[in-house]
Design an enzyme around this catalytic site. Structure first.
Site, PDB file in Angstrom:
ATOM      1  N   HIS A  39       0.834  -1.205   0.000  1.00  0.00           N
ATOM      2  CA  HIS A  39       0.000   0.000   0.000  1.00  0.00           C
ATOM      3  C   HIS A  39       0.863   1.249   0.000  1.00  0.00           C
ATOM      4  O   HIS A  39       0.419   2.316  -0.405  1.00  0.00           O
ATOM      5  CB  HIS A  39      -0.971   0.012   1.190  1.00  0.00           C
ATOM      6  N   SER A  95      15.863   3.996  10.111  1.00  0.00           N
ATOM      7  CA  SER A  95      16.111   3.501   8.751  1.00  0.00           C
ATOM      8  C   SER A  95      15.452   4.433   7.734  1.00  0.00           C
ATOM      9  O   SER A  95      15.997   4.684   6.654  1.00  0.00           O
ATOM     10  CB  SER A  95      15.533   2.094   8.567  1.00  0.00           C
ATOM     11  N   LYS A 105       9.646  -2.418   3.490  1.00  0.00           N
ATOM     12  CA  LYS A 105      10.835  -2.286   4.333  1.00  0.00           C
ATOM     13  C   LYS A 105      10.821  -3.361   5.393  1.00  0.00           C
ATOM     14  O   LYS A 105       9.783  -3.633   6.008  1.00  0.00           O
ATOM     15  CB  LYS A 105      10.759  -0.893   5.015  1.00  0.00           C
ATOM     16  N   LYS A 138       9.987  -8.628   5.102  1.00  0.00           N
ATOM     17  CA  LYS A 138      10.970  -9.293   5.964  1.00  0.00           C
ATOM     18  C   LYS A 138      11.682 -10.369   5.168  1.00  0.00           C
ATOM     19  O   LYS A 138      11.106 -10.959   4.244  1.00  0.00           O
ATOM     20  CB  LYS A 138      10.271  -9.956   7.155  1.00  0.00           C
ATOM     21  N   LYS A 142       3.814  -1.855  12.056  1.00  0.00           N
ATOM     22  CA  LYS A 142       4.810  -1.020  12.750  1.00  0.00           C
ATOM     23  C   LYS A 142       4.991   0.310  12.023  1.00  0.00           C
ATOM     24  O   LYS A 142       4.960   1.380  12.623  1.00  0.00           O
ATOM     25  CB  LYS A 142       6.137  -1.797  12.770  1.00  0.00           C
TER      26      LYS A 142
HETATM   27  P1  NAD Z   1      21.006  -9.893  17.638  1.00  0.00           P
HETATM   28  O1  NAD Z   1      21.351 -11.054  16.804  1.00  0.00           O
HETATM   29  O2  NAD Z   1      21.887  -8.710  17.625  1.00  0.00           O
HETATM   30  O3  NAD Z   1      20.819 -10.335  19.163  1.00  0.00           O
HETATM   31  C1  NAD Z   1      20.007 -11.378  19.609  1.00  0.00           C
HETATM   32  C2  NAD Z   1      20.602 -11.871  20.920  1.00  0.00           C
HETATM   33  O4  NAD Z   1      19.699 -12.835  21.505  1.00  0.00           O
HETATM   34  C3  NAD Z   1      21.950 -12.569  20.731  1.00  0.00           C
HETATM   35  O5  NAD Z   1      22.886 -12.063  21.665  1.00  0.00           O
HETATM   36  C4  NAD Z   1      21.614 -14.041  20.999  1.00  0.00           C
HETATM   37  O6  NAD Z   1      22.705 -14.754  21.530  1.00  0.00           O
HETATM   38  C5  NAD Z   1      20.485 -13.911  21.989  1.00  0.00           C
HETATM   39  N1  NAD Z   1      19.651 -15.103  22.078  1.00  0.00           N
HETATM   40  C6  NAD Z   1      19.347 -15.990  21.108  1.00  0.00           C
HETATM   41  N2  NAD Z   1      18.555 -16.960  21.595  1.00  0.00           N
HETATM   42  C7  NAD Z   1      18.363 -16.681  22.897  1.00  0.00           C
HETATM   43  C8  NAD Z   1      17.654 -17.309  23.953  1.00  0.00           C
HETATM   44  N3  NAD Z   1      16.973 -18.434  23.746  1.00  0.00           N
HETATM   45  N4  NAD Z   1      17.696 -16.775  25.191  1.00  0.00           N
HETATM   46  C9  NAD Z   1      18.389 -15.643  25.415  1.00  0.00           C
HETATM   47  N5  NAD Z   1      19.081 -14.980  24.448  1.00  0.00           N
HETATM   48  C10 NAD Z   1      19.067 -15.495  23.215  1.00  0.00           C
HETATM   49  O7  NAD Z   1      19.504  -9.518  17.196  1.00  0.00           O
HETATM   50  P2  NAD Z   1      18.762  -8.136  17.410  1.00  0.00           P
HETATM   51  O8  NAD Z   1      18.956  -7.321  16.198  1.00  0.00           O
HETATM   52  O9  NAD Z   1      19.112  -7.592  18.746  1.00  0.00           O
HETATM   53  O10 NAD Z   1      17.234  -8.616  17.384  1.00  0.00           O
HETATM   54  C11 NAD Z   1      16.595  -9.117  18.542  1.00  0.00           C
HETATM   55  C12 NAD Z   1      15.092  -9.040  18.342  1.00  0.00           C
HETATM   56  O11 NAD Z   1      14.721  -7.682  18.074  1.00  0.00           O
HETATM   57  C13 NAD Z   1      14.544  -9.859  17.177  1.00  0.00           C
HETATM   58  O12 NAD Z   1      13.251 -10.334  17.513  1.00  0.00           O
HETATM   59  C14 NAD Z   1      14.434  -8.838  16.070  1.00  0.00           C
HETATM   60  O13 NAD Z   1      13.465  -9.216  15.095  1.00  0.00           O
HETATM   61  C15 NAD Z   1      13.982  -7.636  16.864  1.00  0.00           C
HETATM   62  N6  NAD Z   1      14.229  -6.353  16.184  1.00  0.00           N
HETATM   63  C16 NAD Z   1      15.488  -5.975  15.822  1.00  0.00           C
HETATM   64  C17 NAD Z   1      15.675  -4.738  15.199  1.00  0.00           C
HETATM   65  C18 NAD Z   1      17.043  -4.220  14.844  1.00  0.00           C
HETATM   66  O14 NAD Z   1      17.142  -3.042  14.452  1.00  0.00           O
HETATM   67  N7  NAD Z   1      18.102  -4.992  14.980  1.00  0.00           N
HETATM   68  C19 NAD Z   1      14.570  -3.920  14.912  1.00  0.00           C
HETATM   69  C20 NAD Z   1      13.298  -4.330  15.316  1.00  0.00           C
HETATM   70  C21 NAD Z   1      13.144  -5.558  15.946  1.00  0.00           C
END
Ligand code: NAD
Length: 471
Positions: free
Chosen positions: A65, A362, A70, A106, A94
């Site tokens: 839309h 972003s 993104k 995604k 979002k």
């Molecule tokens: P990342 O890979 O930088 O970090 C994730 C962390 O979680 C790692 O340190 C990993 O070891 C840890 N982890 C994995 N499994 C685990 C468990 N079972 N118990 C505890 N810790 C565990 O990822 P991120 O970018 O920080 O993303 C984390 C979440 O945030 C995801 O759901 C992602 O979709 C969401 N998110 C990220 C962004 C972004 O800008 N990076 C934006 C919006 C949403």
């Protein structure tokens, strides 16, 4: 154990609950709910050993839309089509909630990044970009990826470089991906944006006296106890900003164990220890928690799941003691758990709003890449001259005299970093109030999550109406 409902079904349940509170045409609601496009990729890469391995990946564009679509690209062994579509749908809502003019998308690559060398990861990322390009699933005006679980600035720079070499002469090529290093068209403040947005969002929630009173808490974040699951990009930065603002991060859970300190962990020290040893375990000033699964059930004011989806389920929801859950991860709470927690009176600040800081910044990065100029470059000095003139007028009209040091501070023009933070704070604060306002209008019929979805559905419906597709 996760509830036996798929991730996309969980998201759709949240959507339908909200849709039922709107009066839009059912066919329009069906269009908003469905994932518009999904592409599955299988491609070979050469391992360092010389072996050939077939890699599986997906890209979903949930809603066109608004364009471009993104959404991040994650590297995780759990990735599947269902997960990618669910995350793309969350991205659509979002963006609408925080007024970022994109559709949701995604991507995911089904690998455990720890099993691959840097050179192998580079080959996977570059080949994925080529495949996305071949299918028209990447480009500044059609679909713009970003970092997510398991990916960061380095992967984004490989994507940008590959796309650029496939589009020689395309002046806006760098806007094909965000979350890049600053030297390669990135923006100052993107790395910490999601975690900082989580902090701004929860700070806004904690500032409302009426809501805090219902939870039996004082307003403000100072002194609040926090438990965080996942110490990656989002979890680390959220922890850092809470720590800096006087909250106590009493536990951090990682995949290999949980560390606790009832007096509050020193976040920079935990980060330094992790960088040195590869793990947060045995960090000086912390104790290990015997059972890591129970980390989410620890006594605290705010629980922040910041790792992966489906971690708060009907199995553990009743044992959760936090008064507020700040969903930094995407989809951490299942629909069944959500109902249990709602009945317990827990305030859930939902993912579709709370982790929108990343896509907000972003959006700023994409604007910067299209305008080819750093934010603040044109006006910084002009602002400084204007402030200086104003301050000298104050000196002329009063006895007041400013030292050169004071003049420097008072007349400082905004840098890119200042403007990004200001834009992020404004977005998170006004969007929270907008969602809460919708909740008030729904008069007790909806919680924050449902109200966030209603807010988003109304905006997307308006957009389809403007296009003349639906009346
Ligand atoms: P990342 O890979 O930088 O970090 C994730 C962390 O979680 C790692 O340190 C990993 O070891 C840890 N982890 C994995 N499994 C685990 C468990 N079972 N118990 C505890 N810790 C565990 O990822 P991120 O970018 O920080 O993303 C984390 C979440 O945030 C995801 O759901 C992602 O979709 C969401 N998110 C990220 C962004 C972004 O800008 N990076 C934006 C919006 C949403």
């Amino acid at each position: 154990m996760a509830d036996h409902v798929s991730f996309i079904e969980q998201v759709n349940r949240f959507f339908e609950k909200a849709a039922a509170l709107t009066d839009h045409d059912p066919s329009l609601l069906a269009q908003i709910k469905e994932c518009n496009f999904v592409c599955r990729f299988s491609f070979p890469i050469e391992r360092d050993s010389g072996e050939i391995e077939v890699i599986h990946a997906w890209r979903a564009e949930h809603s066109n839309h608004k364009l471009p679509t993104k959404g991040g690209i994650r590297f995780s062994p759990e990735v599947n089509e269902d997960e990618v579509c669910a995350l793309a749908s969350l991205m659509t809502h979002k963006c609408a909630i925080v007024n970022v003019p994109f559709g949701g998308a995604k991507g995911g690559v089904k690998i455990d990044r720890r099993q691959y060398s840097n050179r192998e990861l580079e080959r996977i990322t570059r080949r994925l970009t080529f495949e996305l390009y071949r299918k028209n699933f990447i480009g500044p005006g059609c679909d713009v990826p970003a970092p997510d679980f398991g990916t960061g600035a380095r992967e984004m720079s490989w994507i940008a470089d590959t796309y650029q070499s496939l589009n020689n002469g395309e002046v806006n090529a760098l806007a094909c991906v965000t979350g890049k290093p600053v030297e390669l068209g990135g923006i100052r403040g993107r790395t910490e944006a999601t975690g900082l947005g989580v902090f701004y969002g929860l700070r806004e929630a904690c500032a409302i006296a009426e809501d805090m009173k219902c939870l039996g808490m004082e307003t403000g974040v100072e002194g609040k106890t926090i438990v965080i699951q996942g110490f990656g990009n989002v979890g680390f930065h959220a922890a850092k900003f809470f720590h800096e603002h006087g909250a106590k991060v009493v536990a951090i859970a990682e995949y290999d164990g949980t560390i606790v300190n009832p007096e509050g962990l020193d976040i920079e020290a935990v980060d330094a220890h992790r960088k040195e040893t590869g793990s947060i375990q045995n960090c000086p000033g912390s104790q290990p928690l015997a059972s890591s699964e129970s980390a989410l059930e620890l006594e605290c004011d705010i629980l922040i799941p910041a790792a992966l989806e489906n971690v708060i389920t009907k199995e553990n929801a009743s044992r959760i003691k936090a008064k507020i859950i700040g969903e930094a991860a995407n989809g951490p709470t299942t629909a069944e758990a959500d109902e249990i927690l709602h009945k317990k009176g827990v305030l859930i600040v939902p993912d579709a709003y709370l982790n929108a800081g990343g896509v907000t910044v972003s959006y700023f990065e994409w604007l910067k890449d299209l305008s080819h100029v750093r934010f603040g470059r044109l006006e910084k000095r002009f602002e400084e001259f204007s402030y200086r003139r104003l301050l000298s007028a104050v000196e002329g009209a009063t006895e007041k005299r400013f030292t050169e040091e004071m003049l420097k501070v008072l007349s400082k023009g905004a840098e890119e970093h200042d403007l990004v933070r200001s834009g992020l704070e404004e977005t998170m604060a006004t969007s929270y109030q907008e969602v809460r306002e919708t909740m008030k209008l729904l008069d007790g019929k909806a919680d924050l999550r449902t109200s966030a979805f209603v807010t988003s559905i109304n905006k997307i419906a308006l957009c389809y109406g403007d296009m003349g597709i639906f009346p």
